[in-house]
Write a protein that holds these residues in place. Structure first.
Motif, mmCIF file in Angstrom:
data_model
loop_
_atom_site.group_PDB
_atom_site.id
_atom_site.type_symbol
_atom_site.label_atom_id
_atom_site.label_comp_id
_atom_site.label_asym_id
_atom_site.label_seq_id
_atom_site.Cartn_x
_atom_site.Cartn_y
_atom_site.Cartn_z
ATOM 1 N N THR A 57 -14.955 -1.212 -10.581
ATOM 2 C CA THR A 57 -14.163 -1.275 -9.356
ATOM 3 C C THR A 57 -12.898 -2.061 -9.672
ATOM 4 N N ILE A 58 -11.777 -1.397 -9.608
ATOM 5 C CA ILE A 58 -10.499 -2.004 -9.975
ATOM 6 C C ILE A 58 -9.710 -2.305 -8.706
ATOM 7 N N THR A 59 -9.153 -3.512 -8.628
ATOM 8 C CA THR A 59 -8.351 -3.876 -7.465
ATOM 9 C C THR A 59 -7.046 -3.082 -7.487
ATOM 10 N N PRO A 60 -6.565 -2.661 -6.323
ATOM 11 C CA PRO A 60 -5.337 -1.867 -6.294
ATOM 12 C C PRO A 60 -4.128 -2.667 -6.773
ATOM 13 N N ARG A 61 -3.249 -1.992 -7.484
ATOM 14 C CA ARG A 61 -2.056 -2.650 -8.005
ATOM 15 C C ARG A 61 -0.963 -2.660 -6.933
ATOM 16 N N PRO A 62 -0.024 -3.586 -7.013
ATOM 17 C CA PRO A 62 1.050 -3.641 -6.012
ATOM 18 C C PRO A 62 1.866 -2.350 -5.942
ATOM 19 N N ALA A 63 1.977 -1.644 -7.056
ATOM 20 C CA ALA A 63 2.759 -0.412 -7.080
ATOM 21 C C ALA A 63 2.135 0.683 -6.223
ATOM 22 N N SER A 64 0.832 0.543 -5.902
ATOM 23 C CA SER A 64 0.167 1.585 -5.121
ATOM 24 C C SER A 64 0.619 1.584 -3.661
ATOM 25 N N ARG A 65 1.226 0.504 -3.182
ATOM 26 C CA ARG A 65 1.715 0.478 -1.800
ATOM 27 C C ARG A 65 3.217 0.825 -1.720
ATOM 28 N N LYS A 66 3.776 1.297 -2.822
ATOM 29 C CA LYS A 66 5.191 1.658 -2.847
ATOM 30 C C LYS A 66 5.453 2.781 -1.840
ATOM 31 N N GLY A 67 6.500 2.609 -1.065
ATOM 32 C CA GLY A 67 6.864 3.623 -0.093
ATOM 33 C C GLY A 67 6.195 3.449 1.258
ATOM 34 N N LYS A 68 5.246 2.539 1.366
ATOM 35 C CA LYS A 68 4.572 2.293 2.635
ATOM 36 C C LYS A 68 5.452 1.394 3.493
ATOM 37 N N GLN A 69 5.612 1.758 4.744
ATOM 38 C CA GLN A 69 6.516 1.005 5.610
ATOM 39 C C GLN A 69 5.812 -0.227 6.186
ATOM 40 N N GLY A 70 6.485 -1.364 6.065
ATOM 41 C CA GLY A 70 5.946 -2.608 6.589
ATOM 42 C C GLY A 70 6.210 -2.741 8.081
ATOM 43 N N LYS A 71 5.525 -3.684 8.725
ATOM 44 C CA LYS A 71 5.655 -3.876 10.173
ATOM 45 C C LYS A 71 7.062 -4.322 10.552
ATOM 46 N N HIS A 72 7.609 -5.276 9.772
ATOM 47 C CA HIS A 72 8.923 -5.830 10.096
ATOM 48 C C HIS A 72 10.022 -4.775 9.938
ATOM 49 N N VAL A 73 9.943 -4.001 8.860
ATOM 50 C CA VAL A 73 10.945 -2.960 8.613
ATOM 51 C C VAL A 73 10.902 -1.922 9.734
ATOM 52 N N LYS A 74 9.697 -1.546 10.148
ATOM 53 C CA LYS A 74 9.540 -0.575 11.234
ATOM 54 C C LYS A 74 10.158 -1.114 12.526
ATOM 55 N N PHE A 75 9.891 -2.389 12.819
ATOM 56 C CA PHE A 75 10.421 -3.031 14.023
ATOM 57 C C PHE A 75 11.946 -3.054 14.010
ATOM 58 N N VAL A 76 12.533 -3.449 12.875
ATOM 59 C CA VAL A 76 13.994 -3.531 12.757
ATOM 60 C C VAL A 76 14.619 -2.143 12.927
ATOM 61 N N ARG A 77 14.023 -1.136 12.298
ATOM 62 C CA ARG A 77 14.575 0.221 12.408
ATOM 63 C C ARG A 77 14.510 0.754 13.826
ATOM 64 N N GLU A 78 13.437 0.419 14.559
ATOM 65 C CA GLU A 78 13.330 0.829 15.962
ATOM 66 C C GLU A 78 14.454 0.218 16.792
ATOM 67 N N ILE A 79 14.734 -1.069 16.557
ATOM 68 C CA ILE A 79 15.801 -1.749 17.302
ATOM 69 C C ILE A 79 17.157 -1.134 16.972
ATOM 70 N N VAL A 80 17.411 -0.880 15.686
ATOM 71 C CA VAL A 80 18.691 -0.285 15.275
ATOM 72 C C VAL A 80 18.856 1.084 15.908
ATOM 73 N N ARG A 81 17.789 1.899 15.897
ATOM 74 C CA ARG A 81 17.861 3.239 16.494
ATOM 75 C C ARG A 81 18.130 3.152 17.998
ATOM 76 N N GLU A 82 17.492 2.162 18.636
ATOM 77 C CA GLU A 82 17.661 1.987 20.078
ATOM 78 C C GLU A 82 19.102 1.610 20.423
ATOM 79 N N ILE A 83 19.713 0.744 19.598
ATOM 80 C CA ILE A 83 21.070 0.271 19.875
ATOM 81 C C ILE A 83 22.109 1.313 19.463
ATOM 82 N N ALA A 84 21.946 1.865 18.248
ATOM 83 C CA ALA A 84 22.958 2.781 17.717
ATOM 84 C C ALA A 84 22.887 4.166 18.339
ATOM 85 N N GLY A 85 21.709 4.577 18.786
ATOM 86 C CA GLY A 85 21.570 5.903 19.375
ATOM 87 C C GLY A 85 21.414 6.973 18.305
#
Length: 118
Positions: free
Chosen positions: A36-64
């Motif tokens: 059983t091998i622990t997952p490497r950090p590279a395996s989460r590449k491309g996965k969107q984090g909570k903070h990034v998702k939140f910031v993008r929602e705000i930008v989309r809301e403001i910029a239209g």
């Protein structure tokens, strides 16, 4: 299936083991337990984090919407799905990106229609 060598049954295997202990066959090889091998950090590449998702929602809301999205929504209102796909493909470069943008724009249209219905 029973092997003629050493009386090892080919169909019965140890739990957590992918081989039969035989030298032939699809699952040939020595009986070893799967690590059983622990997952490497590279395996989460491309996965969107909570903070990034939140910031993008705000930008989309403001910029239209972008000009491409505004035009796509207008075309979708008139039922020109194929024209939207062609437009997005021309602007974005690939068929896959164009399909994703068309789905995004149809989602925006549904949201605005839902707001208008309330």
């Amino acid at each position: 299936l029973v092997s003629r060598r050493a009386g090892v049954a080919a169909s019965t295997t140890m739990p957590g083991v992918d081989s039969t202990g035989l030298a032939v066959g699809l699952k040939k090889g020595f009986l070893v337990e799967k690590r059983t091998i622990t997952p490497r950090p590279a395996s989460r590449k491309g996965k969107q984090g909570k903070h990034v998702k939140f910031v993008r929602e705000i930008v989309r809301e403001i910029a239209g919407m972008s000009p491409l999205e505004r035009r796509a929504v207008e075309l979708l209102k008139n039922g020109r799905d194929k024209r939207v796909l062609k437009l997005c493909k021309k602007r974005l470069g690939t068929h896959k990106r164009a399909k994703a943008k068309r789905e995004h724009c149809s989602g925006l249209l549904r949201q605005t229609q839902r707001k208008a219905a309330k």
